[in-house]
Motif scaffolding. Structure first.
Motif, PDB file in Angstrom:
ATOM      1  N   VAL A  47      41.715  46.679  39.461  1.00 40.14           N
ATOM      2  CA  VAL A  47      40.773  47.492  38.695  1.00 40.14           C
ATOM      3  C   VAL A  47      39.361  47.024  39.011  1.00 40.14           C
ATOM      4  N   ASN A  48      38.492  47.966  39.320  1.00 36.12           N
ATOM      5  CA  ASN A  48      37.089  47.658  39.575  1.00 36.12           C
ATOM      6  C   ASN A  48      36.355  47.514  38.238  1.00 36.12           C
ATOM      7  N   ALA A  49      35.860  46.311  37.969  1.00 37.74           N
ATOM      8  CA  ALA A  49      35.076  46.060  36.744  1.00 37.74           C
ATOM      9  C   ALA A  49      33.587  46.028  37.065  1.00 37.74           C
ATOM     10  N   GLY A  50      33.208  46.651  38.189  1.00 32.03           N
ATOM     11  CA  GLY A  50      31.808  46.712  38.610  1.00 32.03           C
ATOM     12  C   GLY A  50      31.630  46.058  39.960  1.00 32.03           C
ATOM     13  N   ASP A  51      31.223  46.850  40.983  1.00 24.37           N
ATOM     14  CA  ASP A  51      30.953  46.275  42.313  1.00 24.37           C
ATOM     15  C   ASP A  51      29.552  46.689  42.767  1.00 24.37           C
ATOM     16  N   GLY A  52      28.642  45.713  42.760  1.00 31.21           N
ATOM     17  CA  GLY A  52      27.262  45.961  43.185  1.00 31.21           C
ATOM     18  C   GLY A  52      26.689  47.184  42.506  1.00 31.21           C
ATOM     19  N   ALA A  53      25.996  48.011  43.294  1.00 27.17           N
ATOM     20  CA  ALA A  53      25.414  49.242  42.750  1.00 27.17           C
ATOM     21  C   ALA A  53      26.339  50.433  43.011  1.00 27.17           C
ATOM     22  N   GLY A  72      31.748  47.617  47.395  1.00 28.46           N
ATOM     23  CA  GLY A  72      32.865  47.691  48.341  1.00 28.46           C
ATOM     24  C   GLY A  72      33.759  46.462  48.340  1.00 28.46           C
ATOM     25  N   ALA A  73      33.317  45.364  47.710  1.00 27.77           N
ATOM     26  CA  ALA A  73      34.109  44.125  47.735  1.00 27.77           C
ATOM     27  C   ALA A  73      35.443  44.297  47.003  1.00 27.77           C
ATOM     28  N   VAL A  74      35.441  45.085  45.924  1.00 26.49           N
ATOM     29  CA  VAL A  74      36.676  45.244  45.140  1.00 26.49           C
ATOM     30  C   VAL A  74      37.700  46.063  45.934  1.00 26.49           C
ATOM     31  N   ALA A  75      37.221  47.103  46.630  1.00 24.33           N
ATOM     32  CA  ALA A  75      38.140  47.910  47.461  1.00 24.33           C
ATOM     33  C   ALA A  75      38.713  47.069  48.595  1.00 24.33           C
ATOM     34  N   LEU A  76      37.896  46.206  49.169  1.00 21.37           N
ATOM     35  CA  LEU A  76      38.375  45.337  50.249  1.00 21.37           C
ATOM     36  C   LEU A  76      39.455  44.389  49.728  1.00 21.37           C
ATOM     37  N   LEU A  77      39.182  43.808  48.562  1.00 18.07           N
ATOM     38  CA  LEU A  77      40.151  42.891  47.957  1.00 18.07           C
ATOM     39  C   LEU A  77      41.472  43.616  47.656  1.00 18.07           C
ATOM     40  N   ALA A  78      41.358  44.871  47.228  1.00 18.32           N
ATOM     41  CA  ALA A  78      42.568  45.642  46.884  1.00 18.32           C
ATOM     42  C   ALA A  78      43.496  45.811  48.085  1.00 18.32           C
ATOM     43  N   GLN A  79      42.905  45.795  49.305  1.00 16.54           N
ATOM     44  CA  GLN A  79      43.730  45.939  50.516  1.00 16.54           C
ATOM     45  C   GLN A  79      44.500  44.665  50.840  1.00 16.54           C
ATOM     46  N   LYS A  80      44.116  43.557  50.219  1.00 18.11           N
ATOM     47  CA  LYS A  80      44.684  42.253  50.586  1.00 18.11           C
ATOM     48  C   LYS A  80      45.711  41.735  49.585  1.00 18.11           C
ATOM     49  N   VAL A  81      45.937  42.478  48.513  1.00 20.83           N
ATOM     50  CA  VAL A  81      46.875  42.003  47.492  1.00 20.83           C
ATOM     51  C   VAL A  81      47.977  43.044  47.276  1.00 20.83           C
ATOM     52  N   ASP A  82      49.071  42.596  46.653  1.00 20.30           N
ATOM     53  CA  ASP A  82      50.223  43.481  46.446  1.00 20.30           C
ATOM     54  C   ASP A  82      50.186  44.170  45.087  1.00 20.30           C
TER      55      ASP A  82
END
Ligand code: CP
Length: 305
Positions: free
Chosen positions: A123-129, A109-119
């Protein structure tokens, strides 16, 4: 789509479109002159909070083949080490006006969270399991080129399914394209209710590999097994490690895959990893092509594209 955060959310048409585009990238990458200008003038940042050989280098090569300026953020020597948070790091990089950020992180979920904070596109290159979407796409391209199709194939995904984002993304993609997916693992390495993901579950390799077209092995992710059941490597290899004797239960023309990094003698024997039915090197080549296809698809949605 502005981002690629997972295979979930892509339609079969989206997936087929990316695979068709990746086929063209394979052809381009086999030429002497390998570059095109789709991302000329664009900036791509690779932000990897977890170790990577294949994914990070292939995203760098893919971006450069498309003409982007690619920056690999060195997390180990960044101000994250001084306590700056992931979201403050994202905001800092965002202020430098990148067009695409490629992120790997150990937390689902960290990559999706980060995506909300940038313009820009993320691309998700792997987030946890959770998910590793470009791995599933490169696996699908490898299977399609070897077998000529995906629909109707029997695919066994074997080993540490519990901790595997590769397994999750592959299960979603292969089901979307009409394959019959099995998982094969000890009960301790299967998520509760794994059948709800659309797979049949087997607890031994003999039954699990019976009549399959594709055997996809997973790495035993010892680094994610804090305090939980940790199998003895010797026992694990004897029961679940893929060797020639276990592979004999699959179809005679079955192919062998592994996303890498491999632990030889743990989940796979060298005799099959390096054998004539192994597609492991093909997977690496398809990794560059698929990442080019993903970056090109996102480029169509960038501002001023
Ligand atoms: N398959 C894969 O994601 O490999 P890396 O961890 O080396 O990127």
């Amino acid at each position: 789509h502005r981002h690629l955060l997972g295979i979930a959310g892509l339609s079969p048409t989206d997936i087929e479109g990316l695979l068709a585009s990746a086929e063209k990238a394979v052809a381009l990458s086999r030429q002497v002159e390998k570059k095109k200008a789709t991302l000329r003038g664009r900036t791509q940042i690779n932000l990897f909070f977890e170790a990577s050989t294949r994914t990070q280098s292939s995203f760098e090569i893919a971006g450069k083949r498309l003409g982007a300026d690619v920056m690999n953020m060195s997390v180990a020597s960044s101000s994250l080490k001084k306590g700056e948070t992931v979201l403050d790091t994202a905001a800092t990089l965002n202020a430098m006006r990148p067009d695409i950020i490629v992120v790997r992180h150990h937390a689902a979920g960290a990559v999706a969270l980060l995506a909300q904070k940038v313009d820009c596109s993320v691309v998700n290159a792997g987030d946890g399991a959770h998910e590793h979407p470009t791995q599933a796409l490169l696996d699908a391209l490898t299977i399609k080129r070897s077998k000529g199709r995906i629909a109707g194939l029997k695919v066994a995904i074997c080993g540490d399914v519990l901790h595997s984002r590769v397994a999750r993304s592959n299960i979603i993609l292969l089901n979307a394209l009409g394959a019959e997916v099995r998982v094969v693992a000890p009960s301790t390495l299967l998520p509760d209710g794994v059948e709800r993901l659309g797979v049949s579950a087997f607890r031994n390799m003999h039954d699990g590999l019976d009549g399959v077209d594709v055997v996809m092995m997973l790495r035993l992710q010892l680094e994610r097994m804090h305090g939980s059941y940790v199998p003895s490597v010797k026992e694990y290899f004897a029961r679940f490690g893929l060797d020639a004797a276990k592979l004999a239960h699959a179809k005679p023309d079955a192919v062998v895959m592994h996303p890498g990094p491999m632990n030889r003698g743990v989940e796979i024997a060298s005799e099959v990893a390096d054998g004539p039915r192994s597609l492991i090197r093909d997977q690496v080549e398809m990794g560059v092509a698929v990442r080019m296809a993903v970056l090109e698809a996102l480029a169509r949605h960038l501002p001023n594209a």
